[in-house]
Design a protein around this motif. Structure first.
Motif, PDB file in Angstrom:
ATOM      1  N   ALA A  51       8.069  -5.252   5.774  1.00  0.00           N
ATOM      2  CA  ALA A  51       8.037  -3.825   5.433  1.00  0.00           C
ATOM      3  C   ALA A  51       7.719  -2.975   6.659  1.00  0.00           C
ATOM      4  O   ALA A  51       8.312  -1.906   6.874  1.00  0.00           O
ATOM      5  N   LEU A  52       6.786  -3.439   7.474  1.00  0.00           N
ATOM      6  CA  LEU A  52       6.435  -2.700   8.689  1.00  0.00           C
ATOM      7  C   LEU A  52       7.607  -2.630   9.662  1.00  0.00           C
ATOM      8  O   LEU A  52       7.818  -1.611  10.318  1.00  0.00           O
ATOM      9  N   ALA A  53       8.371  -3.717   9.743  1.00  0.00           N
ATOM     10  CA  ALA A  53       9.541  -3.717  10.630  1.00  0.00           C
ATOM     11  C   ALA A  53      10.552  -2.661  10.188  1.00  0.00           C
ATOM     12  O   ALA A  53      11.132  -1.951  11.017  1.00  0.00           O
ATOM     13  N   ALA A  54      10.771  -2.548   8.874  1.00  0.00           N
ATOM     14  CA  ALA A  54      11.707  -1.540   8.367  1.00  0.00           C
ATOM     15  C   ALA A  54      11.148  -0.131   8.573  1.00  0.00           C
ATOM     16  O   ALA A  54      11.880   0.791   8.951  1.00  0.00           O
ATOM     17  N   ALA A  55       9.861   0.042   8.334  1.00  0.00           N
ATOM     18  CA  ALA A  55       9.247   1.355   8.515  1.00  0.00           C
ATOM     19  C   ALA A  55       9.294   1.799   9.978  1.00  0.00           C
ATOM     20  O   ALA A  55       9.417   2.991  10.274  1.00  0.00           O
ATOM     21  N   HIS A  56       9.206   0.837  10.880  1.00  0.00           N
ATOM     22  CA  HIS A  56       9.267   1.153  12.306  1.00  0.00           C
ATOM     23  C   HIS A  56      10.599   1.797  12.688  1.00  0.00           C
ATOM     24  O   HIS A  56      10.662   2.583  13.634  1.00  0.00           O
ATOM     25  N   GLU A  57      11.653   1.472  11.927  1.00  0.00           N
ATOM     26  CA  GLU A  57      12.967   2.065  12.167  1.00  0.00           C
ATOM     27  C   GLU A  57      13.104   3.442  11.527  1.00  0.00           C
ATOM     28  O   GLU A  57      14.157   4.065  11.594  1.00  0.00           O
ATOM     29  N   GLY A  58      12.066   3.891  10.847  1.00  0.00           N
ATOM     30  CA  GLY A  58      12.068   5.215  10.244  1.00  0.00           C
ATOM     31  C   GLY A  58      12.352   5.229   8.759  1.00  0.00           C
ATOM     32  O   GLY A  58      12.346   6.300   8.136  1.00  0.00           O
ATOM     33  N   ALA A  59      12.619   4.059   8.168  1.00  0.00           N
ATOM     34  CA  ALA A  59      12.996   3.991   6.752  1.00  0.00           C
ATOM     35  C   ALA A  59      11.815   4.315   5.839  1.00  0.00           C
ATOM     36  O   ALA A  59      10.645   4.168   6.213  1.00  0.00           O
ATOM     37  N   LEU A  76      -3.854  -2.527   4.174  1.00  0.00           N
ATOM     38  CA  LEU A  76      -4.672  -2.479   5.382  1.00  0.00           C
ATOM     39  C   LEU A  76      -3.804  -2.530   6.643  1.00  0.00           C
ATOM     40  O   LEU A  76      -4.046  -1.807   7.612  1.00  0.00           O
ATOM     41  N   ASN A  77      -2.773  -3.377   6.621  1.00  0.00           N
ATOM     42  CA  ASN A  77      -1.901  -3.474   7.788  1.00  0.00           C
ATOM     43  C   ASN A  77      -1.069  -2.213   7.986  1.00  0.00           C
ATOM     44  O   ASN A  77      -0.788  -1.807   9.116  1.00  0.00           O
ATOM     45  N   ALA A  78      -0.689  -1.580   6.874  1.00  0.00           N
ATOM     46  CA  ALA A  78       0.017  -0.304   6.993  1.00  0.00           C
ATOM     47  C   ALA A  78      -0.881   0.756   7.623  1.00  0.00           C
ATOM     48  O   ALA A  78      -0.433   1.548   8.475  1.00  0.00           O
ATOM     49  N   ARG A  79      -2.146   0.769   7.228  1.00  0.00           N
ATOM     50  CA  ARG A  79      -3.093   1.705   7.847  1.00  0.00           C
ATOM     51  C   ARG A  79      -3.287   1.378   9.322  1.00  0.00           C
ATOM     52  O   ARG A  79      -3.344   2.282  10.171  1.00  0.00           O
ATOM     53  N   LEU A  80      -3.388   0.089   9.620  1.00  0.00           N
ATOM     54  CA  LEU A  80      -3.593  -0.348  10.999  1.00  0.00           C
ATOM     55  C   LEU A  80      -2.455   0.118  11.902  1.00  0.00           C
ATOM     56  O   LEU A  80      -2.674   0.526  13.047  1.00  0.00           O
ATOM     57  N   HIS A  81      -1.231   0.075  11.360  1.00  0.00           N
ATOM     58  CA  HIS A  81      -0.060   0.467  12.149  1.00  0.00           C
ATOM     59  C   HIS A  81       0.375   1.911  11.871  1.00  0.00           C
ATOM     60  O   HIS A  81       1.469   2.299  12.278  1.00  0.00           O
ATOM     61  N   ARG A  82      -0.463   2.646  11.143  1.00  0.00           N
ATOM     62  CA  ARG A  82      -0.201   4.058  10.852  1.00  0.00           C
ATOM     63  C   ARG A  82       1.174   4.250  10.215  1.00  0.00           C
ATOM     64  O   ARG A  82       1.960   5.109  10.606  1.00  0.00           O
ATOM     65  N   SER A  83       1.436   3.420   9.235  1.00  0.00           N
ATOM     66  CA  SER A  83       2.725   3.443   8.549  1.00  0.00           C
ATOM     67  C   SER A  83       2.534   3.929   7.117  1.00  0.00           C
ATOM     68  O   SER A  83       1.558   3.579   6.450  1.00  0.00           O
ATOM     69  N   GLY A  84       3.500   4.706   6.645  1.00  0.00           N
ATOM     70  CA  GLY A  84       3.411   5.271   5.305  1.00  0.00           C
ATOM     71  C   GLY A  84       4.076   4.424   4.235  1.00  0.00           C
ATOM     72  O   GLY A  84       4.710   4.964   3.317  1.00  0.00           O
TER      73      GLY A  84
END
Length: 222
Positions: A51-59, A76-84
């Motif tokens: 999920a983080l890999a996809a979010a990194h692309e802006g999805a 927690l990992n989403a918070r760590l990487h500041r991902s929504g």
């Protein structure tokens, strides 16, 4: 973005550790055309690495897992990487009741097991019945109708869990299918512990301790 092998991720006991299958799936996600308009659903998210890999692309990503511990870990990992990333707890697509997706990803349980039901505890992340297809077959049925036109399904699995059955089921559901990535690797601890079972089931030859990981890609063209 780092690969799952060196990505900084929180992983408490009982949550599936990103391994070769996660890394192979992430490599395929990165080859898809994703942007801020892309809607992505990650099933069996575990730590949330895919999920983080996809979010990194802006999805715009929704991630689902049956395990409450996994959902908390992905949060927690989403918070760590500041991902929504949006997190949902539930059984595959059950908690996502509406809408279609441009990309659906899944790293489901696929390890053949002596028991005929899904595992529990740590085994929930890998036990998938004698043929390894308890969850794979459901994904093949439930995911295709939730793809938008032109949408893509990416599923990673082992060669021990009948890759041709996945291709056939997704083809029957109207998707154009192909094996888009593969990797040969030695058995890890779980597979090694079950090698004798795999030999009895005829899934491997005596003494064989290798598997082929594959990512099956299905496209909904209409």
């Amino acid at each position: 973005m780092d690969t799952p092998a060196n990505m900084l991720l929180i992983r408490p006991p009982g949550v599936y550790r990103p391994q070769g299958d996660t890394e192979l799936l992430v490599s395929c996600v990165r080859r898809e055309r994703l942007d801020g308009d892309s809607r992505v659903l990650d099933l069996c998210t575990g730590t949330g690495a895919v999920a983080l890999a996809a979010a990194h692309e802006g999805a715009r990503v929704t991630a689902v897992d049956l395990s409450a511990r996994a959902v908390a870990t992905a949060w927690l990992n989403a918070r760590l990487h500041r991902s929504g990333i949006r997190l949902r707890r539930g059984d595959l697509l059950a908690p996502v009741t509406a809408g279609t997706f441009d990309l659906i990803t899944a790293n489901p349980p696929y390890v053949p097991a002596a028991r005929t039901r899904r595992g529990h505890g740590r085994g929930l992340a890998w036990d998938a019945g004698p043929d390894g297809r308890l969850v794979l077959d459901r994904i093949c049925r439930e995911a295709p109708p939730r793809l938008a036109r032109g949408g893509v399904l990416l599923v990673v699995q082992s060669s021990l869990a009948d890759v041709p059955a996945t291709l056939a089921a997704l083809g029957a559901a109207g998707l154009r299918t192909a094996v888009t990535a593969r990797r040969r690797q030695a058995f890890g601890p779980v597979m090694t512990a079950r090698a004798a079972l795999f030999e009895r089931l005829g899934l491997i030859s005596p003494g064989d301790r290798w598997e082929i990981l594959v990512v099956v890609r299905g496209v909904r063209e209409r």
